[in-house]
Design an enzyme around this catalytic site. Structure first.
Site, PDB file in Angstrom:
ATOM      1  N   ASP A 155     -63.972 -52.363 -85.852  1.00 55.78           N
ATOM      2  CA  ASP A 155     -63.619 -52.097 -84.568  1.00 55.78           C
ATOM      3  C   ASP A 155     -65.255 -51.777 -83.838  1.00 55.78           C
ATOM      4  O   ASP A 155     -66.122 -51.674 -84.534  1.00 55.78           O
ATOM      5  CB  ASP A 155     -62.690 -50.917 -83.959  1.00 55.78           C
ATOM      6  CG  ASP A 155     -63.032 -49.688 -84.759  1.00 55.78           C
ATOM      7  OD1 ASP A 155     -64.067 -49.040 -84.924  1.00 55.78           O
ATOM      8  OD2 ASP A 155     -61.935 -49.048 -84.989  1.00 55.78           O
ATOM      9  N   LYS A 177     -61.712 -52.228 -79.540  1.00 56.04           N
ATOM     10  CA  LYS A 177     -60.950 -51.708 -78.358  1.00 56.04           C
ATOM     11  C   LYS A 177     -61.986 -51.259 -77.537  1.00 56.04           C
ATOM     12  O   LYS A 177     -62.847 -50.253 -77.919  1.00 56.04           O
ATOM     13  CB  LYS A 177     -59.965 -51.042 -78.505  1.00 56.04           C
ATOM     14  CG  LYS A 177     -58.772 -51.453 -79.622  1.00 56.04           C
ATOM     15  CD  LYS A 177     -57.721 -50.572 -79.726  1.00 56.04           C
ATOM     16  CE  LYS A 177     -56.717 -50.865 -80.886  1.00 56.04           C
ATOM     17  NZ  LYS A 177     -55.725 -49.824 -81.280  1.00 56.04           N
ATOM     18  N   MET A 293     -63.537 -39.231 -76.420  1.00 57.85           N
ATOM     19  CA  MET A 293     -63.337 -40.274 -75.397  1.00 57.85           C
ATOM     20  C   MET A 293     -62.756 -39.436 -73.866  1.00 57.85           C
ATOM     21  O   MET A 293     -61.882 -39.810 -73.343  1.00 57.85           O
ATOM     22  CB  MET A 293     -61.901 -40.918 -75.901  1.00 57.85           C
ATOM     23  CG  MET A 293     -61.843 -41.447 -77.178  1.00 57.85           C
ATOM     24  SD  MET A 293     -60.586 -42.213 -77.977  1.00 57.85           S
ATOM     25  CE  MET A 293     -59.603 -40.600 -78.220  1.00 57.85           C
TER      26      MET A 293
END
Length: 377
Positions: A155, A177, A293
Protein backbone atom coordinates in the site's frame (compact mmCIF):
# COMPACT_ATOMS: atom_id res chain seq x y z
CA UNK A 1 4.68 -33.85 -6.07
CA UNK A 2 1.62 -32.30 -7.62
CA UNK A 3 -0.64 -30.18 -5.50
CA UNK A 4 -4.00 -31.79 -4.70
CA UNK A 5 -6.14 -29.13 -6.37
CA UNK A 6 -9.74 -30.22 -6.19
CA UNK A 7 -11.34 -26.94 -7.17
CA UNK A 8 -11.05 -24.54 -10.08
CA UNK A 9 -10.11 -21.15 -8.71
CA UNK A 10 -11.16 -18.09 -10.61
CA UNK A 11 -10.03 -14.63 -9.61
CA UNK A 12 -13.14 -12.48 -9.52
CA UNK A 13 -14.50 -9.71 -7.36
CA UNK A 14 -18.16 -10.35 -6.69
CA UNK A 15 -18.55 -7.08 -4.84
CA UNK A 16 -17.71 -5.17 -8.05
CA UNK A 17 -19.98 -7.12 -10.38
CA UNK A 18 -17.41 -6.72 -13.14
CA UNK A 19 -19.47 -8.71 -15.63
CA UNK A 20 -21.59 -5.62 -16.13
CA UNK A 21 -18.55 -3.42 -16.78
CA UNK A 22 -18.19 -2.53 -20.46
CA UNK A 23 -14.49 -2.95 -21.25
CA UNK A 24 -14.94 -1.54 -24.76
CA UNK A 25 -15.01 1.98 -23.37
CA UNK A 26 -11.90 1.72 -21.24
CA UNK A 27 -9.74 4.80 -21.12
CA UNK A 28 -5.96 4.86 -20.62
CA UNK A 29 -4.86 5.07 -17.02
CA UNK A 30 -2.38 7.89 -16.97
CA UNK A 31 0.37 9.03 -14.65
CA UNK A 32 -1.75 11.94 -13.51
CA UNK A 33 -0.39 15.07 -11.90
CA UNK A 34 3.23 13.95 -11.85
CA UNK A 35 4.46 16.97 -9.92
CA UNK A 36 7.41 17.42 -7.61
CA UNK A 37 5.51 16.50 -4.46
CA UNK A 38 4.66 13.09 -5.94
CA UNK A 39 8.04 12.33 -7.45
CA UNK A 40 9.91 13.31 -4.28
CA UNK A 41 7.75 11.24 -1.94
CA UNK A 42 9.46 8.29 -0.23
CA UNK A 43 6.15 6.43 -0.46
CA UNK A 44 4.15 5.04 -3.36
CA UNK A 45 1.74 7.79 -4.33
CA UNK A 46 -1.46 6.91 -6.19
CA UNK A 47 -0.36 8.17 -9.63
CA UNK A 48 3.38 7.93 -9.23
CA UNK A 49 5.72 6.69 -11.93
CA UNK A 50 7.16 4.13 -9.48
CA UNK A 51 3.76 2.55 -8.88
CA UNK A 52 3.06 1.92 -12.58
CA UNK A 53 6.60 0.73 -13.24
CA UNK A 54 6.32 -1.87 -10.47
CA UNK A 55 2.86 -2.98 -11.58
CA UNK A 56 3.66 -2.89 -15.30
CA UNK A 57 3.51 -6.69 -15.58
CA UNK A 58 -0.16 -6.80 -14.72
CA UNK A 59 -1.18 -4.81 -17.83
CA UNK A 60 0.67 -6.99 -20.34
CA UNK A 61 -2.45 -8.09 -22.19
CA UNK A 62 -3.67 -4.53 -22.59
CA UNK A 63 -0.81 -2.78 -24.31
CA UNK A 64 -3.03 -0.21 -25.94
CA UNK A 65 -4.69 0.74 -22.68
CA UNK A 66 -1.89 0.31 -20.16
CA UNK A 67 -0.81 3.20 -17.92
CA UNK A 68 1.58 5.75 -19.28
CA UNK A 69 5.02 5.18 -17.79
CA UNK A 70 6.32 8.67 -18.30
CA UNK A 71 5.44 12.06 -16.96
CA UNK A 72 5.54 13.84 -20.29
CA UNK A 73 2.96 16.14 -21.81
CA UNK A 74 0.71 13.30 -22.97
CA UNK A 75 0.41 11.82 -19.48
CA UNK A 76 0.09 15.16 -17.82
CA UNK A 77 -2.71 16.17 -20.14
CA UNK A 78 -4.90 13.17 -19.32
CA UNK A 79 -8.29 14.47 -18.27
CA UNK A 80 -9.59 11.46 -16.33
CA UNK A 81 -10.54 12.67 -12.84
CA UNK A 82 -8.10 11.31 -10.26
CA UNK A 83 -10.71 10.30 -7.72
CA UNK A 84 -13.26 8.84 -10.12
CA UNK A 85 -14.72 5.43 -9.33
CA UNK A 86 -14.35 4.61 -13.04
CA UNK A 87 -10.57 4.64 -12.69
CA UNK A 88 -10.71 1.99 -9.99
CA UNK A 89 -13.04 -0.23 -12.03
CA UNK A 90 -11.00 0.40 -15.16
CA UNK A 91 -7.78 -0.46 -13.33
CA UNK A 92 -9.15 -3.73 -11.96
CA UNK A 93 -10.67 -4.78 -15.28
CA UNK A 94 -7.40 -4.23 -17.12
CA UNK A 95 -5.46 -6.24 -14.55
CA UNK A 96 -7.73 -9.26 -14.24
CA UNK A 97 -6.36 -11.23 -17.24
CA UNK A 98 -2.76 -11.08 -16.01
CA UNK A 99 -3.81 -11.85 -12.45
CA UNK A 100 -5.59 -14.98 -13.63
CA UNK A 101 -2.56 -15.91 -15.73
CA UNK A 102 -0.30 -15.49 -12.71
CA UNK A 103 -2.55 -17.80 -10.70
CA UNK A 104 -2.04 -20.55 -13.29
CA UNK A 105 1.72 -19.97 -13.37
CA UNK A 106 1.95 -20.22 -9.61
CA UNK A 107 -0.12 -23.40 -9.58
CA UNK A 108 2.16 -24.97 -12.19
CA UNK A 109 5.22 -23.87 -10.23
CA UNK A 110 3.95 -25.59 -7.10
CA UNK A 111 3.08 -28.75 -9.03
CA UNK A 112 6.47 -29.04 -10.71
CA UNK A 113 8.91 -27.74 -8.08
CA UNK A 114 9.06 -30.98 -6.10
CA UNK A 115 9.66 -29.09 -2.89
CA UNK A 116 7.85 -29.12 0.38
CA UNK A 117 4.17 -28.44 -0.22
CA UNK A 118 1.50 -28.22 2.48
CA UNK A 119 -0.76 -31.23 2.57
CA UNK A 120 -3.81 -29.13 1.82
CA UNK A 121 -2.10 -27.45 -1.14
CA UNK A 122 -2.66 -23.97 0.27
CA UNK A 123 -0.03 -21.29 0.38
CA UNK A 124 0.90 -19.08 3.30
CA UNK A 125 -0.12 -15.49 3.79
CA UNK A 126 2.18 -13.19 5.72
CA UNK A 127 1.07 -9.85 7.11
CA UNK A 128 4.35 -7.95 7.30
CA UNK A 129 4.92 -4.63 9.03
CA UNK A 130 7.47 -2.49 7.20
CA UNK A 131 7.90 0.23 9.79
CA UNK A 132 7.48 3.98 9.29
CA UNK A 133 9.62 4.25 6.15
CA UNK A 134 13.31 3.77 6.88
CA UNK A 135 14.27 0.33 5.46
CA UNK A 136 16.91 -0.07 8.17
CA UNK A 137 14.06 -0.41 10.68
CA UNK A 138 12.81 -3.64 9.07
CA UNK A 139 13.18 -6.80 11.10
CA UNK A 140 15.40 -9.58 9.77
CA UNK A 141 12.38 -11.86 9.62
CA UNK A 142 10.50 -9.35 7.49
CA UNK A 143 13.37 -9.11 5.01
CA UNK A 144 13.57 -12.91 4.67
CA UNK A 145 9.85 -13.22 3.97
CA UNK A 146 9.83 -10.30 1.53
CA UNK A 147 12.66 -11.86 -0.48
CA UNK A 148 10.99 -15.28 -0.84
CA UNK A 149 7.47 -14.11 -1.69
CA UNK A 150 5.69 -14.96 -4.95
CA UNK A 151 3.29 -12.04 -4.77
CA UNK A 152 3.45 -8.92 -2.62
CA UNK A 153 0.47 -6.64 -2.10
CA UNK A 154 1.66 -3.26 -0.93
CA UNK A 155 0.00 0.00 0.00
CA UNK A 156 0.91 3.64 -0.04
CA UNK A 157 2.74 3.68 3.29
CA UNK A 158 5.29 1.06 2.26
CA UNK A 159 8.32 3.10 1.30
CA UNK A 160 10.08 2.82 -2.05
CA UNK A 161 13.30 1.88 -0.24
CA UNK A 162 11.58 -1.14 1.32
CA UNK A 163 10.15 -2.26 -2.02
CA UNK A 164 13.65 -2.25 -3.50
CA UNK A 165 14.35 -5.32 -1.33
CA UNK A 166 11.78 -7.49 -3.12
CA UNK A 167 13.15 -10.57 -4.92
CA UNK A 168 13.64 -10.39 -8.72
CA UNK A 169 11.05 -13.08 -9.51
CA UNK A 170 8.28 -11.72 -7.29
CA UNK A 171 5.24 -9.80 -8.50
CA UNK A 172 4.21 -6.53 -6.88
CA UNK A 173 0.64 -5.29 -6.81
CA UNK A 174 -0.45 -1.89 -5.50
CA UNK A 175 -3.53 -1.85 -3.26
CA UNK A 176 -2.95 1.56 -1.72
CA UNK A 177 -5.52 3.82 -0.15
CA UNK A 178 -5.59 7.58 0.06
CA UNK A 179 -8.35 9.89 1.16
CA UNK A 180 -10.88 10.42 -1.61
CA UNK A 181 -9.36 7.84 -3.96
CA UNK A 182 -9.45 4.06 -4.21
CA UNK A 183 -7.52 2.14 -6.85
CA UNK A 184 -8.36 -1.43 -5.95
CA UNK A 185 -8.88 -0.65 -2.37
CA UNK A 186 -12.24 -1.81 -1.16
CA UNK A 187 -11.21 -4.07 1.70
CA UNK A 188 -13.24 -6.93 0.25
CA UNK A 189 -11.19 -6.79 -2.95
CA UNK A 190 -7.95 -7.12 -0.99
CA UNK A 191 -9.46 -10.10 0.83
CA UNK A 192 -10.26 -11.73 -2.53
CA UNK A 193 -6.73 -11.22 -3.82
CA UNK A 194 -5.14 -12.71 -0.70
CA UNK A 195 -7.50 -15.67 -0.73
CA UNK A 196 -7.20 -16.46 -4.45
CA UNK A 197 -3.42 -16.56 -4.50
CA UNK A 198 -3.16 -18.45 -1.22
CA UNK A 199 -5.54 -21.05 -2.67
CA UNK A 200 -3.19 -21.33 -5.65
CA UNK A 201 -0.41 -22.36 -3.27
CA UNK A 202 1.49 -19.08 -3.53
CA UNK A 203 3.50 -17.42 -0.80
CA UNK A 204 1.62 -14.14 -0.48
CA UNK A 205 2.95 -11.20 1.48
CA UNK A 206 0.73 -8.31 2.48
CA UNK A 207 3.03 -5.38 3.19
CA UNK A 208 1.76 -2.73 5.56
CA UNK A 209 3.39 0.45 6.75
CA UNK A 210 4.22 0.50 10.44
CA UNK A 211 2.79 -2.52 12.26
CA UNK A 212 0.04 -4.51 10.52
CA UNK A 213 -2.07 -4.73 13.66
CA UNK A 214 -1.91 -1.06 14.67
CA UNK A 215 -4.50 0.90 12.65
CA UNK A 216 -3.58 -1.25 9.66
CA UNK A 217 -6.74 -3.35 9.24
CA UNK A 218 -4.51 -6.40 9.51
CA UNK A 219 -6.91 -7.96 11.98
CA UNK A 220 -9.73 -7.87 9.44
CA UNK A 221 -7.63 -9.55 6.76
CA UNK A 222 -6.37 -12.15 9.21
CA UNK A 223 -9.89 -12.97 10.43
CA UNK A 224 -11.25 -13.31 6.89
CA UNK A 225 -8.48 -15.63 5.73
CA UNK A 226 -8.56 -17.81 8.82
CA UNK A 227 -12.28 -18.32 8.31
CA UNK A 228 -11.44 -19.60 4.81
CA UNK A 229 -8.90 -22.06 6.21
CA UNK A 230 -5.82 -20.06 5.18
CA UNK A 231 -2.91 -19.95 7.59
CA UNK A 232 -1.87 -16.37 8.38
CA UNK A 233 1.43 -15.40 9.94
CA UNK A 234 2.00 -11.91 11.31
CA UNK A 235 5.44 -10.31 11.32
CA UNK A 236 5.34 -7.20 13.48
CA UNK A 237 6.82 -3.93 12.38
CA UNK A 238 7.96 -0.83 14.23
CA UNK A 239 4.84 1.26 14.45
CA UNK A 240 5.11 4.93 13.53
CA UNK A 241 4.67 6.01 17.14
CA UNK A 242 7.81 4.17 18.24
CA UNK A 243 9.94 4.81 15.17
CA UNK A 244 9.20 8.52 14.82
CA UNK A 245 9.34 9.34 18.52
CA UNK A 246 12.75 7.67 18.70
CA UNK A 247 13.89 9.65 15.65
CA UNK A 248 12.94 12.88 17.44
CA UNK A 249 14.32 11.88 20.84
CA UNK A 250 10.89 11.79 22.46
CA UNK A 251 10.39 9.11 25.13
CA UNK A 252 6.75 8.05 24.94
CA UNK A 253 6.86 7.32 28.65
CA UNK A 254 9.14 8.90 31.22
CA UNK A 255 9.24 8.41 34.97
CA UNK A 256 7.52 11.30 36.69
CA UNK A 257 6.35 12.87 33.42
CA UNK A 258 4.28 10.35 31.46
CA UNK A 259 3.14 7.08 33.00
CA UNK A 260 1.15 5.85 29.98
CA UNK A 261 0.78 6.27 26.23
CA UNK A 262 -2.35 6.14 24.08
CA UNK A 263 -2.60 5.51 20.35
CA UNK A 264 -5.60 7.28 18.79
CA UNK A 265 -7.00 7.35 15.28
CA UNK A 266 -7.76 10.78 13.93
CA UNK A 267 -10.14 9.40 11.32
CA UNK A 268 -13.77 10.30 11.66
CA UNK A 269 -16.42 7.70 10.98
CA UNK A 270 -17.69 9.26 7.76
CA UNK A 271 -14.86 11.51 6.65
CA UNK A 272 -15.94 14.56 8.63
CA UNK A 273 -13.91 16.86 10.82
CA UNK A 274 -14.82 15.32 14.17
CA UNK A 275 -12.30 12.75 15.49
CA UNK A 276 -13.52 9.20 15.70
CA UNK A 277 -12.66 8.89 19.38
CA UNK A 278 -11.98 11.51 21.98
CA UNK A 279 -12.89 10.55 25.51
CA UNK A 280 -12.60 12.66 28.59
CA UNK A 281 -9.95 10.36 30.05
CA UNK A 282 -7.78 10.86 26.94
CA UNK A 283 -7.06 14.39 28.13
CA UNK A 284 -4.68 13.17 30.82
CA UNK A 285 -1.71 15.51 31.37
CA UNK A 286 0.33 12.56 32.67
CA UNK A 287 -0.18 10.55 29.48
CA UNK A 288 1.26 10.80 25.98
CA UNK A 289 -1.15 10.86 23.05
CA UNK A 290 -0.09 9.66 19.62
CA UNK A 291 -2.56 10.42 16.84
CA UNK A 292 -2.48 8.51 13.57
CA UNK A 293 -4.17 9.91 10.45
CA UNK A 294 -5.14 13.06 12.30
CA UNK A 295 -4.29 15.95 9.97
CA UNK A 296 -7.85 16.86 8.97
CA UNK A 297 -9.38 16.33 12.40
CA UNK A 298 -6.68 17.93 14.56
CA UNK A 299 -8.45 21.29 15.05
CA UNK A 300 -11.50 19.53 16.47
CA UNK A 301 -9.36 17.08 18.43
CA UNK A 302 -7.31 19.85 20.06
CA UNK A 303 -10.42 21.76 21.07
CA UNK A 304 -11.96 18.68 22.68
CA UNK A 305 -8.79 17.77 24.54
CA UNK A 306 -8.50 21.31 25.91
CA UNK A 307 -12.19 21.30 26.78
CA UNK A 308 -11.69 18.11 28.79
CA UNK A 309 -8.83 19.62 30.76
CA UNK A 310 -5.59 19.19 28.85
CA UNK A 311 -3.59 22.42 29.26
CA UNK A 312 -3.52 24.55 26.09
CA UNK A 313 0.25 24.95 26.44
CA UNK A 314 0.87 21.17 26.33
CA UNK A 315 3.90 20.51 24.08
CA UNK A 316 3.04 18.86 20.77
CA UNK A 317 4.60 17.97 17.43
CA UNK A 318 3.49 16.89 13.97
CA UNK A 319 5.89 14.85 11.82
CA UNK A 320 5.43 14.32 8.09
CA UNK A 321 7.03 11.27 6.45
CA UNK A 322 8.91 10.42 9.61
CA UNK A 323 12.24 8.49 9.50
CA UNK A 324 12.65 9.17 5.76
CA UNK A 325 14.99 11.68 4.08
CA UNK A 326 11.89 13.77 3.32
CA UNK A 327 10.91 14.08 6.98
CA UNK A 328 9.47 17.44 8.05
CA UNK A 329 8.21 18.46 11.47
CA UNK A 330 6.69 21.30 13.43
CA UNK A 331 6.69 21.83 17.17
CA UNK A 332 4.15 23.98 19.02
CA UNK A 333 1.91 24.17 22.05
CA UNK A 334 -1.31 22.24 21.55
CA UNK A 335 -3.40 25.37 21.06
CA UNK A 336 -1.17 26.51 18.18
CA UNK A 337 -0.32 23.19 16.54
CA UNK A 338 -3.09 23.20 13.90
CA UNK A 339 -2.07 26.66 12.70
CA UNK A 340 1.60 25.67 12.53
CA UNK A 341 0.70 22.59 10.47
CA UNK A 342 -1.34 24.70 8.08
CA UNK A 343 1.48 27.23 7.68
CA UNK A 344 4.02 24.47 7.02
CA UNK A 345 1.60 22.74 4.61
CA UNK A 346 2.28 19.30 6.01
CA UNK A 347 0.69 16.44 4.11
CA UNK A 348 -0.18 12.83 4.84
CA UNK A 349 1.27 10.69 6.28
CA UNK A 350 1.76 12.87 9.35
CA UNK A 351 1.96 11.60 12.93
CA UNK A 352 0.98 13.82 15.86
CA UNK A 353 2.42 13.46 19.35
CA UNK A 354 0.92 15.39 22.27
CA UNK A 355 2.26 15.44 25.81
CA UNK A 356 4.84 16.85 28.18
CA UNK A 357 7.45 14.37 26.93
CA UNK A 358 7.58 16.28 23.63
CA UNK A 359 9.51 19.01 25.47
CA UNK A 360 12.28 16.48 26.14
CA UNK A 361 13.11 16.36 22.44
CA UNK A 362 16.30 18.21 21.46
CA UNK A 363 14.20 19.76 18.67
CA UNK A 364 11.79 21.45 21.09
CA UNK A 365 12.54 25.20 20.92
CA UNK A 366 13.16 25.50 24.65
CA UNK A 367 14.37 21.95 25.08
CA UNK A 368 17.12 22.38 27.67
CA UNK A 369 15.19 24.72 29.96
CA UNK A 370 11.94 22.79 29.61
CA UNK A 371 13.57 19.40 30.15
CA UNK A 372 15.28 20.58 33.34
CA UNK A 373 12.01 21.96 34.68
CA UNK A 374 10.07 18.77 33.92
CA UNK A 375 12.67 16.49 35.50
CA UNK A 376 12.82 18.62 38.62
CA UNK A 377 9.04 18.44 38.95
Amino acid sequence: MALPYTHHYDLSFSALNLKKFDSSHLQPICCLRCNSSVSSSPFTEKHSLQRYQRDQWVYNNNNQQRPSLSCGDEAASCSVPADSDSIRLNDITLQLPELRKLLQVLKHKRESCGGQVPKNGLGDVFLVGTGPGDPDLLTLKAVKVIQKADLLLYDRLVSNAVLDLVGPDARLLYVGKTAGYHSRTQQEEIHELLLSFAEAGATVVRLKGGDPLVFGRGGEEMDFLQQQGIQVKVIPGITAASGISAELGIPLTHRGIANSVRFLTGHSRKGGTDPLFVAENAADPDSTLVVYMGLSTLPSLAQKLIHHGLPPDTPATAVERGTTPQQRMVFAELKDLADKIKTAELVSPTLIIIGKVVALSPFWPQSLTEASRLVEV
